[in-house]
Design an enzyme around this catalytic site. Structure first.
Site, PDB file in Angstrom:
ATOM      1  N   HIS A   1     -28.132 -19.598   6.307  1.00 21.76           N
ATOM      2  CA  HIS A   1     -28.932 -18.062   6.660  1.00 21.76           C
ATOM      3  C   HIS A   1     -29.028 -17.437   6.943  1.00 21.76           C
ATOM      4  CE1 HIS A   1     -30.535 -20.291   2.324  1.00 21.76           C
ATOM      5  NE2 HIS A   1     -30.109 -21.474   3.007  1.00 21.76           N
TER       6      HIS A   1
ATOM      7  N   GLU B   1     -30.413 -14.635   6.625  1.00 24.11           N
ATOM      8  CA  GLU B   1     -31.704 -13.974   6.006  1.00 24.11           C
ATOM      9  C   GLU B   1     -32.723 -13.858   6.529  1.00 24.11           C
ATOM     10  OE1 GLU B   1     -29.897 -15.666   4.425  1.00 24.11           O
ATOM     11  OE2 GLU B   1     -30.999 -17.041   2.763  1.00 24.11           O
TER      12      GLU B   1
ATOM     13  N   GLY C   1     -28.478 -21.590  -3.757  1.00 28.56           N
ATOM     14  CA  GLY C   1     -29.110 -22.299  -4.673  1.00 28.56           C
ATOM     15  C   GLY C   1     -28.970 -23.819  -4.541  1.00 28.56           C
TER      16      GLY C   1
ATOM     17  N   LYS D   1     -43.460  -5.398  -1.480  1.00 24.08           N
ATOM     18  CA  LYS D   1     -44.806  -4.631  -0.999  1.00 24.08           C
ATOM     19  C   LYS D   1     -44.270  -4.466  -0.045  1.00 24.08           C
ATOM     20  CE  LYS D   1     -48.909  -6.379  -1.444  1.00 24.08           C
ATOM     21  NZ  LYS D   1     -49.628  -5.999  -2.918  1.00 24.08           N
TER      22      LYS D   1
ATOM     23  N   CYS E   1     -24.943 -19.983   2.120  1.00 21.41           N
ATOM     24  CA  CYS E   1     -25.181 -21.124   1.713  1.00 21.41           C
ATOM     25  C   CYS E   1     -24.018 -21.414   0.279  1.00 21.41           C
ATOM     26  CB  CYS E   1     -26.968 -21.306   1.217  1.00 21.41           C
ATOM     27  SG  CYS E   1     -27.295 -23.253   1.226  1.00 21.41           S
ATOM     28  N   TYR E   2     -24.737 -22.078  -0.535  1.00 20.94           N
ATOM     29  CA  TYR E   2     -24.165 -21.529  -2.031  1.00 20.94           C
ATOM     30  C   TYR E   2     -22.998 -21.373  -2.274  1.00 20.94           C
ATOM     31  CZ  TYR E   2     -23.483 -22.748  -7.032  1.00 20.94           C
ATOM     32  OH  TYR E   2     -23.189 -23.059  -7.927  1.00 20.94           O
TER      33      TYR E   2
ATOM     34  N   SER F   1     -56.878  -0.482  -9.642  1.00 23.28           N
ATOM     35  CA  SER F   1     -58.133  -1.604  -8.994  1.00 23.28           C
ATOM     36  C   SER F   1     -58.168  -1.463  -7.551  1.00 23.28           C
ATOM     37  CB  SER F   1     -56.835  -2.941  -9.262  1.00 23.28           C
ATOM     38  OG  SER F   1     -56.068  -2.889  -7.659  1.00 23.28           O
ATOM     39  N   GLY F   2     -57.711  -0.711  -7.040  1.00 19.14           N
ATOM     40  CA  GLY F   2     -58.020  -0.578  -5.696  1.00 19.14           C
ATOM     41  C   GLY F   2     -57.345  -1.818  -4.201  1.00 19.14           C
ATOM     42  N   GLY F   3     -56.726  -2.086  -5.624  1.00 20.56           N
ATOM     43  CA  GLY F   3     -55.826  -2.951  -4.416  1.00 20.56           C
ATOM     44  C   GLY F   3     -54.310  -1.858  -3.672  1.00 20.56           C
ATOM     45  N   VAL F   4     -53.503  -2.452  -2.591  1.00 20.48           N
ATOM     46  CA  VAL F   4     -52.646  -1.552  -2.071  1.00 20.48           C
ATOM     47  C   VAL F   4     -50.781  -0.319  -3.177  1.00 20.48           C
ATOM     48  CG1 VAL F   4     -50.705  -1.717  -0.675  1.00 20.48           C
ATOM     49  CG2 VAL F   4     -52.788  -3.581   0.046  1.00 20.48           C
ATOM     50  N   ASP F   5     -51.639  -1.551  -4.198  1.00 25.94           N
ATOM     51  CA  ASP F   5     -50.192  -1.427  -5.279  1.00 25.94           C
ATOM     52  C   ASP F   5     -50.233  -0.041  -6.044  1.00 25.94           C
ATOM     53  OD1 ASP F   5     -48.558  -3.094  -4.196  1.00 25.94           O
ATOM     54  OD2 ASP F   5     -48.822  -4.971  -5.366  1.00 25.94           O
ATOM     55  N   SER F   6     -51.737  -0.188  -6.449  1.00 28.36           N
ATOM     56  CA  SER F   6     -52.032   0.909  -7.648  1.00 28.36           C
ATOM     57  C   SER F   6     -52.258   2.223  -6.421  1.00 28.36           C
ATOM     58  CB  SER F   6     -52.951  -0.112  -8.704  1.00 28.36           C
ATOM     59  OG  SER F   6     -54.603   0.290  -7.795  1.00 28.36           O
ATOM     60  N   SER F   7     -52.827   1.953  -5.977  1.00 22.62           N
ATOM     61  CA  SER F   7     -53.574   3.016  -5.024  1.00 22.62           C
ATOM     62  C   SER F   7     -52.321   3.888  -4.010  1.00 22.62           C
ATOM     63  CB  SER F   7     -54.448   2.165  -3.450  1.00 22.62           C
ATOM     64  OG  SER F   7     -55.106   1.566  -3.630  1.00 22.62           O
TER      65      SER F   7
END
Ligand code: XMP
Length: 509
Positions: A167, A169, A53, A365, A80-81, A221-227
Site C-alpha cells: 500500500h 498510500e 479490496g 476535509k 493490493c487487490y 452550523s459553525g462547523g468547518v465545512d459550512s463556514s
C-alpha cells in the site's frame, strides 16, 4: 483539469489513495467498480488506480472489471487487490500465500522502473494480504519482491500498466509518496494543476455564473465545512448570500458568539442568528437514547432552518457545506451504520429553491481547511478539532438539561484552556469532556457532597476510524482536574478515559 480515477474495489484505504494523489496536486476522484466503461472512457482520465479490496480474485462474488479497461491507453496502477486483479485479468496466477504478510515488510526493487525512480533498492512497505501473485502474466516483468512474496511489484511498460502488492498510500510505506508521485508525473505525465488557489478562482467564477443576480441561503452550523462554504459564497456573491446560523445551545462555551463575530466582521453577507436553545431542550425533554437524540437534533436543526427560510420568503438557491467523503459511493456497498452522521438532506415540499449549491463537494476535509485559510477564516475556526453535529448533546449521557449543558460547557472550557496554555493541543486529534450523568460522593471543606462526575476524553488518530487514548502528562491532567473541581460548580470528581477505539468509540454516545 487533469484527473486520476481511483476505481474502488472496496478496500479500506481508498479515500486515502485519492487524498495522497491530491497531495501531489493532481485531482483524483473515486468511482465504484460498477461504473460502466463508457463513463470512464468519456471522462478523459490521465491515469487509473485500482484500489485494494477485501476479497480474493477467485471468489465469484468478488469485484471484477472488464479487461478492456487495460486497453484504453490510459496508464494503470494496481494496489493490493488491484494488483492481483490485474494479474488475474491478464492471465497470470494468483494463489493463497503460504505465509500472509501483514504490517511493515522489507521490500526489494529488482528492476529499473519509472515507478521506483528515487526509491532505494531496499525499503519498508505496508502489506496486508493473504493471496499473492505466483506467476506474473505474459508481458509483465517482476519489478520487486519480499521474502514471502515473489511478485510484490510488476509492470508492463509497453502498455503502461504497473502494480504493487503493498500500500503506497499509507505512511508506513517509507517511499509510498514518492511511488505515487512517480506514477503521476513519470508515467501519467501529469502537470499538477490541482492547487487551492486555482480551485478558489475557478469556483468563485462558476458560482457567480450560476447564481447570477439571485439570492443564496446557507445553514451555518459553525462547523468547518459550512463556514468555509459561507466564506466562498461570500467572495462570489457578497450580500446576495444570507447565512442562517442555527444556535441550538449545544455548542461549546462562547462558541456561538465567536462564530457570529467572525462572520459579521470578516465577510460580506447577511447574517441571521436564530437562538433556539429553548426549542431544542423542549424537544429533547425525557429523551435518553443516543440515536434518538441525534435524530431529534438533526431534524430540529433543519426544521428551524426551513422555518427561517419560509419567514424570509424569497426564492433563491440553497447552499450546503457537503464535502467529498459525504458524496462517495463506496465499492463495498452499504457499510454497517455504527452511528448516524449528518449527511445530505432533502428539502421539504413547501420550501422551494432555484437549486442546490454545494461548492465543496469535490474537497476532502484537509483541502476544505486549506481553502478556509486562504479565504481568511481565522485559524481557530479552520483548524478546530472535529465537533459532532449534535454537539454537546452526545456528550451528556442520558437526558439533556440546561443545567447539565452549563456544567459541561464550563468543564470543557477549563480543559481546552489548559491544553492551549500548555501547548498540548497539537498533540491531540480531539479532546473534550463528557458528562455521564453519574453522581458520586465527595468531600469539600467539612461537607459531604453528592455531585457530578466529569470524564475527560482525549485521543490521537489520523483517520478517526481507529484511535488511541492520549498519554497526556500527569501534571497537565492534575492541573485540569484541580481547576475543574475548583472552578466548576457541581463537579466533585474527574476521571480520564483510557480506552482506545476499538473497542470504544471516540464519543461516548
Ligand atoms: P466516533 O464516536 O464514531 O467518532 O468514534 C468519530 C468522529 O466522528 C465524530 N462524530 C460525529 N460527527 N455527527 C458528526 O458530525 C455525529 O453524530 C458524530 N458522532 C461522532 C466524533 O466527534 C469523532 O471526531
Amino acid at each position: 483539469m487533469e484527473k486520476i480515477l481511483v476505481l474502488d474495489f472496496g478496500g479500506q484505504y481508498n479515500q486515502l489513495i485519492a487524498r495522497r494523489v491530491r497531495d501531489h496536486n493532481v485531482y483524483a476522484e473515486i468511482l465504484p467498480y460498477t461504473t460502466p466503461l463508457q463513463t470512464i472512457k468519456a471522462n478523459n482520465y490521465s491515469g487509473i488506480i485500482f484500489t485494494g479490496g477485501p476479497n480474493s480474485v477467485y471468489d465469484m462474488s468478488s469485484p471484477h472489471y472488464s479487461a478492456e479497461i487495460l486497453n484504453l491507453g490510459i496508464p494503470v496502477l494496481g494496489i493490493c487487490y488491484g494488483c492481483q486483479l490485474i494479474a488475474y485479468m491478464c492471465g497470470g496466477r494468483v494463489d493463497t500465500a503460504p505465509v500472509s504478510e501483514y504490517g511493515k515488510i522489507e521490500f526489494s526493487v529488482s528492476k529499473d522502473s519509472k515507478l521506483f525512480k528515487g526509491v532505494p533498492r531496499q525499503s519498508v512497505v505496508w502489506m496486508s494480504h493473504t493471496d499473492l501473485i505466483s506467476a506474473p502474466p505474459q508481458g509483465f516483468d517482476v519489478s520487486g519482491f519480499t521474502s514471502d512474496c515473489p511478485v510484490a511489484a510488476m509492470e508492463n511498460t509497453a502498455n503502461n500498466i504497473y502494480a504493487v502488492q503493498f500500500h503506497p498510500e499509507v505512511t508506513h510505506t517509507e517511499c509510498g509518496s514518492r511511488i505515487l508521485y512517480n506514477f503521476l508525473y513519470e508515467i501519467c505525465r501529469c502537470s499538477g494543476d490541482w492547487v487551492m488557489d486555482n480551485f478558489i478562482d475557478a469556483t468563485v467564477k462558476q458560482l457567480k455564473e450560476q447564481i447570477g443576480g439571485n439570492k443564496v441561503i446557507l445553514g451555518l452550523s459553525g462547523g468547518v465545512d459550512s463556514s468555509v462554504a459561507a466564506a466562498l459564497l461570500s467572495r462570489a456573491v457578497g450580500k446576495q448570500l444570507t447565512c442562517v446560523f442555527v444556535d441550538q445551545g449545544l455548542m461549546r462555551k462562547d462558541e456561538g458568539d465567536f462564530v457570529e463575530k467572525t462572520f459579521t466582521s470578516l465577510f460580506d453577507m447577511n447574517f441571521v442568528r436564530v437562538n433556539c436553545a429553548g426549542h431544542f431542550l423542549e424537544k429533547l425533554t425525557g429523551v435518553t437514547d443516543p440515536e434518538e437524540k441525534r435524530k431529534i437534533i438533526g431534524t430540529e436543526f433543519f426544521n428551524v432552518f426551513w422555518g427561517e427560510i419560509r419567514r424570509q420568503g424569497e426564492l433563491g438557491y440553497f447552499a450546503q457545506g457537503t464535502i467529498y467523503p459525504d458524496c462517495i459511493e463506496s465499492g463495498k456497498g452499504d457499510a454497517a451504520v455504527i452511528k448516524t452522521h449528518h449527511n445530505r438532506v432533502s428539502t421539504p415540499k413547501d420550501v422551494e429553491f432555484l437549486g442546490i449549491i454545494e461548492p465543496l463537494q469535490q474537497l476532502f476535509k484537509d483541502e476544505v481547511r486549506r481553502v478556509g485559510e486562504k479565504l481568511g477564516i481565522p485559524k481557530e475556526l479552520v483548524w478546530r478539532q472535529p465537533f459532532p453535529g449534535p454537539g454537546l448533546g452526545v456528550r451528556i449521557i442520558g437526558e439533556i438539561t440546561a443545567e447539565k449543558i452549563e456544567i459541561l460547557q464550563n468543564a470543557d472550557f477549563v480543559l481546552r484552556d489548559e491544553m492551549a496554555k500548555n501547548g498540548y493541543e497539537k498533540n491531540l486529534a480531539q479532546f473534550f469532556c463528557v458528562l455521564p450523568g453519574v453522581s458520586t460522593v465527595g468531600v469539600m471543606g467539612d461537607h459531604r457532597t453528592y455531585d457530578h462526575l466529569v470524564a475527560i476524553r482525549a485521543v490521537t488518530t489520523d483517520d478517526f476510524m481507529t484511535a488511541d487514548w492520549a498519554k497526556i502528562p500527569y501534571d497537565i491532567l492534575a492541573k485540569v482536574s484541580n481547576r475543574i473541581t475548583n472552578e466548576v460548580a457541581h463537579i466533585n470528581r474527574v476521571v480520564y478515559d483510557i480506552t482506545s477505539k476499538p473497542p470504544a468509540t471516540v464519543e461516548w454516545e
